[in-house]
Design a protein around this motif. Structure first.
Motif, PDB file in Angstrom:
ATOM      1  N   GLY A 195       0.788  -1.229   0.000  1.00  0.00           N
ATOM      2  CA  GLY A 195       0.000   0.000   0.000  1.00  0.00           C
ATOM      3  C   GLY A 195       0.815   1.272   0.000  1.00  0.00           C
ATOM      4  N   GLY A 196       2.122   1.158   0.259  1.00  0.00           N
ATOM      5  CA  GLY A 196       3.016   2.297   0.107  1.00  0.00           C
ATOM      6  C   GLY A 196       2.557   3.536   0.828  1.00  0.00           C
ATOM      7  N   THR A 197       2.343   4.592   0.077  1.00  0.00           N
ATOM      8  CA  THR A 197       2.045   5.890   0.685  1.00  0.00           C
ATOM      9  C   THR A 197       0.569   6.080   1.020  1.00  0.00           C
ATOM     10  OG1 THR A 197       1.912   6.873  -1.525  1.00  0.00           O
ATOM     11  CG2 THR A 197       4.040   6.980  -0.403  1.00  0.00           C
ATOM     12  N   GLY A 198      -0.240   5.034   0.858  1.00  0.00           N
ATOM     13  CA  GLY A 198      -1.576   5.041   1.449  1.00  0.00           C
ATOM     14  C   GLY A 198      -2.700   5.618   0.622  1.00  0.00           C
ATOM     15  N   ASP A 199      -2.530   5.766  -0.694  1.00  0.00           N
ATOM     16  CA  ASP A 199      -3.603   6.334  -1.519  1.00  0.00           C
ATOM     17  C   ASP A 199      -4.901   5.540  -1.402  1.00  0.00           C
ATOM     18  OD1 ASP A 199      -1.929   8.310  -2.377  1.00  0.00           O
ATOM     19  OD2 ASP A 199      -1.703   7.573  -4.425  1.00  0.00           O
ATOM     20  N   LEU A 200      -4.826   4.218  -1.559  1.00  0.00           N
ATOM     21  CA  LEU A 200      -6.032   3.397  -1.500  1.00  0.00           C
ATOM     22  C   LEU A 200      -6.587   3.331  -0.081  1.00  0.00           C
ATOM     23  CD1 LEU A 200      -5.235   0.421  -3.918  1.00  0.00           C
ATOM     24  CD2 LEU A 200      -6.751   2.352  -4.321  1.00  0.00           C
ATOM     25  N   THR A 201      -5.707   3.230   0.894  1.00  0.00           N
ATOM     26  CA  THR A 201      -6.166   3.197   2.286  1.00  0.00           C
ATOM     27  C   THR A 201      -6.972   4.446   2.627  1.00  0.00           C
ATOM     28  OG1 THR A 201      -4.364   1.777   3.056  1.00  0.00           O
ATOM     29  CG2 THR A 201      -5.388   3.199   4.692  1.00  0.00           C
ATOM     30  N   ALA A 202      -6.517   5.605   2.151  1.00  0.00           N
ATOM     31  CA  ALA A 202      -7.233   6.865   2.421  1.00  0.00           C
ATOM     32  C   ALA A 202      -8.631   6.854   1.811  1.00  0.00           C
ATOM     33  CB  ALA A 202      -6.431   8.041   1.881  1.00  0.00           C
ATOM     34  N   LEU A 203      -8.804   6.154   0.700  1.00  0.00           N
ATOM     35  CA  LEU A 203     -10.118   6.055   0.072  1.00  0.00           C
ATOM     36  C   LEU A 203     -10.987   4.991   0.727  1.00  0.00           C
ATOM     37  CD1 LEU A 203      -8.985   6.342  -3.669  1.00  0.00           C
ATOM     38  CD2 LEU A 203     -10.109   8.114  -2.309  1.00  0.00           C
ATOM     39  N   PHE A 204     -10.353   3.907   1.173  1.00  0.00           N
ATOM     40  CA  PHE A 204     -11.111   2.832   1.810  1.00  0.00           C
ATOM     41  C   PHE A 204     -11.608   3.201   3.200  1.00  0.00           C
ATOM     42  CE2 PHE A 204      -8.977  -0.491  -0.989  1.00  0.00           C
ATOM     43  CZ  PHE A 204     -10.161  -0.906  -1.583  1.00  0.00           C
ATOM     44  N   SER A 205     -10.818   3.975   3.947  1.00  0.00           N
ATOM     45  CA  SER A 205     -11.126   4.246   5.349  1.00  0.00           C
ATOM     46  C   SER A 205     -12.550   4.776   5.570  1.00  0.00           C
ATOM     47  CB  SER A 205     -10.087   5.205   5.931  1.00  0.00           C
ATOM     48  OG  SER A 205     -10.392   5.540   7.259  1.00  0.00           O
ATOM     49  N   SER A 262      10.455   2.184   4.664  1.00  0.00           N
ATOM     50  CA  SER A 262      10.462   3.604   4.281  1.00  0.00           C
ATOM     51  C   SER A 262       9.130   4.003   3.662  1.00  0.00           C
ATOM     52  CB  SER A 262      11.605   3.883   3.297  1.00  0.00           C
ATOM     53  OG  SER A 262      12.857   3.659   3.893  1.00  0.00           O
ATOM     54  N   MET A 263       8.603   3.171   2.774  1.00  0.00           N
ATOM     55  CA  MET A 263       7.310   3.450   2.164  1.00  0.00           C
ATOM     56  C   MET A 263       6.211   3.449   3.219  1.00  0.00           C
ATOM     57  SD  MET A 263       7.683   3.954  -1.132  1.00  0.00           S
ATOM     58  CE  MET A 263       6.131   3.557  -1.899  1.00  0.00           C
ATOM     59  N   LEU A 264       6.267   2.492   4.134  1.00  0.00           N
ATOM     60  CA  LEU A 264       5.240   2.380   5.169  1.00  0.00           C
ATOM     61  C   LEU A 264       5.253   3.606   6.081  1.00  0.00           C
ATOM     62  CD1 LEU A 264       3.110   0.262   5.933  1.00  0.00           C
ATOM     63  CD2 LEU A 264       4.739  -0.667   7.581  1.00  0.00           C
ATOM     64  N   LYS A 265       6.439   4.105   6.388  1.00  0.00           N
ATOM     65  CA  LYS A 265       6.540   5.304   7.232  1.00  0.00           C
ATOM     66  C   LYS A 265       5.930   6.517   6.533  1.00  0.00           C
ATOM     67  CE  LYS A 265       9.793   8.185   9.841  1.00  0.00           C
ATOM     68  NZ  LYS A 265       9.171   9.448   9.361  1.00  0.00           N
ATOM     69  N   VAL A 266       6.222   6.679   5.235  1.00  0.00           N
ATOM     70  CA  VAL A 266       5.634   7.794   4.490  1.00  0.00           C
ATOM     71  C   VAL A 266       4.117   7.675   4.468  1.00  0.00           C
ATOM     72  CG1 VAL A 266       5.440   8.881   2.218  1.00  0.00           C
ATOM     73  CG2 VAL A 266       7.682   8.180   3.070  1.00  0.00           C
ATOM     74  N   GLY A 267       3.608   6.457   4.246  1.00  0.00           N
ATOM     75  CA  GLY A 267       2.169   6.245   4.226  1.00  0.00           C
ATOM     76  C   GLY A 267       1.522   6.545   5.567  1.00  0.00           C
ATOM     77  N   ARG A 268       2.141   6.070   6.637  1.00  0.00           N
ATOM     78  CA  ARG A 268       1.598   6.318   7.983  1.00  0.00           C
ATOM     79  C   ARG A 268       1.556   7.818   8.281  1.00  0.00           C
ATOM     80  NH1 ARG A 268       4.790   3.175  10.595  1.00  0.00           N
ATOM     81  NH2 ARG A 268       6.370   4.742  11.063  1.00  0.00           N
ATOM     82  N   ASP A 269       2.625   8.520   7.956  1.00  0.00           N
ATOM     83  CA  ASP A 269       2.673   9.965   8.215  1.00  0.00           C
ATOM     84  C   ASP A 269       1.607  10.703   7.399  1.00  0.00           C
ATOM     85  OD1 ASP A 269       4.760   9.503   9.928  1.00  0.00           O
ATOM     86  OD2 ASP A 269       6.315  10.216   8.560  1.00  0.00           O
ATOM     87  N   ARG A 270       1.445  10.308   6.142  1.00  0.00           N
ATOM     88  CA  ARG A 270       0.432  10.969   5.293  1.00  0.00           C
ATOM     89  C   ARG A 270      -0.965  10.782   5.855  1.00  0.00           C
ATOM     90  NH1 ARG A 270      -0.237   9.325  -0.464  1.00  0.00           N
ATOM     91  NH2 ARG A 270      -1.609  11.115  -0.444  1.00  0.00           N
ATOM     92  N   LEU A 271      -1.289   9.558   6.262  1.00  0.00           N
ATOM     93  CA  LEU A 271      -2.634   9.270   6.755  1.00  0.00           C
ATOM     94  C   LEU A 271      -2.888   9.974   8.085  1.00  0.00           C
ATOM     95  CD1 LEU A 271      -2.754   5.518   5.758  1.00  0.00           C
ATOM     96  CD2 LEU A 271      -4.116   7.351   4.759  1.00  0.00           C
ATOM     97  N   LEU A 272      -1.887  10.032   8.944  1.00  0.00           N
ATOM     98  CA  LEU A 272      -2.046  10.763  10.209  1.00  0.00           C
ATOM     99  C   LEU A 272      -2.253  12.244   9.950  1.00  0.00           C
ATOM    100  CD1 LEU A 272       0.665   8.977  12.394  1.00  0.00           C
ATOM    101  CD2 LEU A 272      -1.819   8.787  12.620  1.00  0.00           C
TER     102      LEU A 272
END
Length: 263
Positions: free
Chosen positions: A84-94, A111-121
């Motif tokens: 899921g990387g930087t969280g684009d789909l997660t942000a839509l699914f949530s 590294s990708m997971l950290k960027v995704g977590r920070d973006r979603l927060l």
């Protein structure tokens, strides 16, 4: 709108017992590919979203929204956004799964997971989301856990794709569905030639300009060419146990969305 014309081209499946495999156009020991892919994504993680917009002209957002619409996800569902990387789909699914549902953003690359977590927060999205660093080939979840699994632009980087598909099948609930959004084979020869010129001449230069790392984007272009075409990936879905398998070509087959069900 998606183009549903199907390609009949075939490519051989990866030999899952081979001592070597491809890393782009190179042959490398199978045991080393995961490390090499990790190095690529550690390098590009911070500029990943900017590069996606530049490389696709923003069209990747439409591809992902089409994936969401085809997912059938609704209130209360449990979703795995794999690679899921930087969280684009997660942000839509949530917001779709709501307070009674849950989304797991998972990636093998820290590294990708950290960027995704920070973006979603930063977006205020965390109440129904968790994060997991996982290998798609051996998912650490119980059988029959998720209503839907998505993997967008990640499957081509997996060393043993067939093993990963089997792992995804195991953790899906009966009635659940898998959606794989991935670069694929253009259906028009002229478009294919233009796409090759862009991928191997322009893309590394954009990578150099934005990230200072043209080699990683050279690899990404090569990995797209080595990925199974539409019909081959469809057959791999069937081999893993999925049924009612289909694919939709997007942007002339540059990208394809594959969908299969577990019954």
């Amino acid at each position: 709108m998606p183009d549903t014309t199907q390609s009949t081209a075939q490519q051989p499946e990866t030999n899952t017992q081979a001592d070597s495999t491809h890393f782009g156009f190179q042959q490398v020991p199978t045991s080393e590919k995961q490390k090499k892919v990790a190095e690529v994504f550690h390098s590009v993680a911070k500029q990943y979203d900017i590069m996606n917009d530049l490389m696709s002209g923003g069209i990747h957002r439409l591809w992902k929204r089409f994936t969401i619409e085809m997912s059938g996800v609704r209130e209360g569902h449990k979703v795995l956004d794999l690679a899921g990387g930087t969280g684009d789909l997660t942000a839509l699914f949530s917001p779709r799964v709501g307070e009674s549902g849950h989304v797991t953003l998972a990636d093998i690359n820290s590294s990708m997971l950290k960027v995704g977590r920070d973006r979603l927060l930063d977006k205020g999205l965390s109440g129904n989301i968790d994060f997991a660093q996982v290998n798609a080939e051996c998912l650490p979840f119980a059988d029959n856990t998720f209503d839907c699994i998505t993997i967008a632009f990640g499957l081509r980087n997996v060393t043993d794709k067939q093993k990963a598909l089997a792992s995804m099948f195991r953790v899906l609930k009966p009635g659940g569905r898998l959606l794989v959004l991935e670069f694929s084979k253009p259906t028009n020869p002229v478009l294919s030639k233009v796409y090759d010129e862009y991928s191997f001449r322009v893309l590394p230069k954009i990578g150099q300009w934005v990230t200072g790392d043209p080699d990683s984007y050279q690899y990404l272009a090569e990995s797209i060419r080595m990925h199974p075409d539409q019909e081959t990936l469809k057959s791999m879905f069937a081999k893993a146990g999925f049924e009612d398998n289909e694919f939709h070509n997007l942007t002339g087959g540059i990208v394809a969305l594959h969908r299969g069900f577990k019954y």
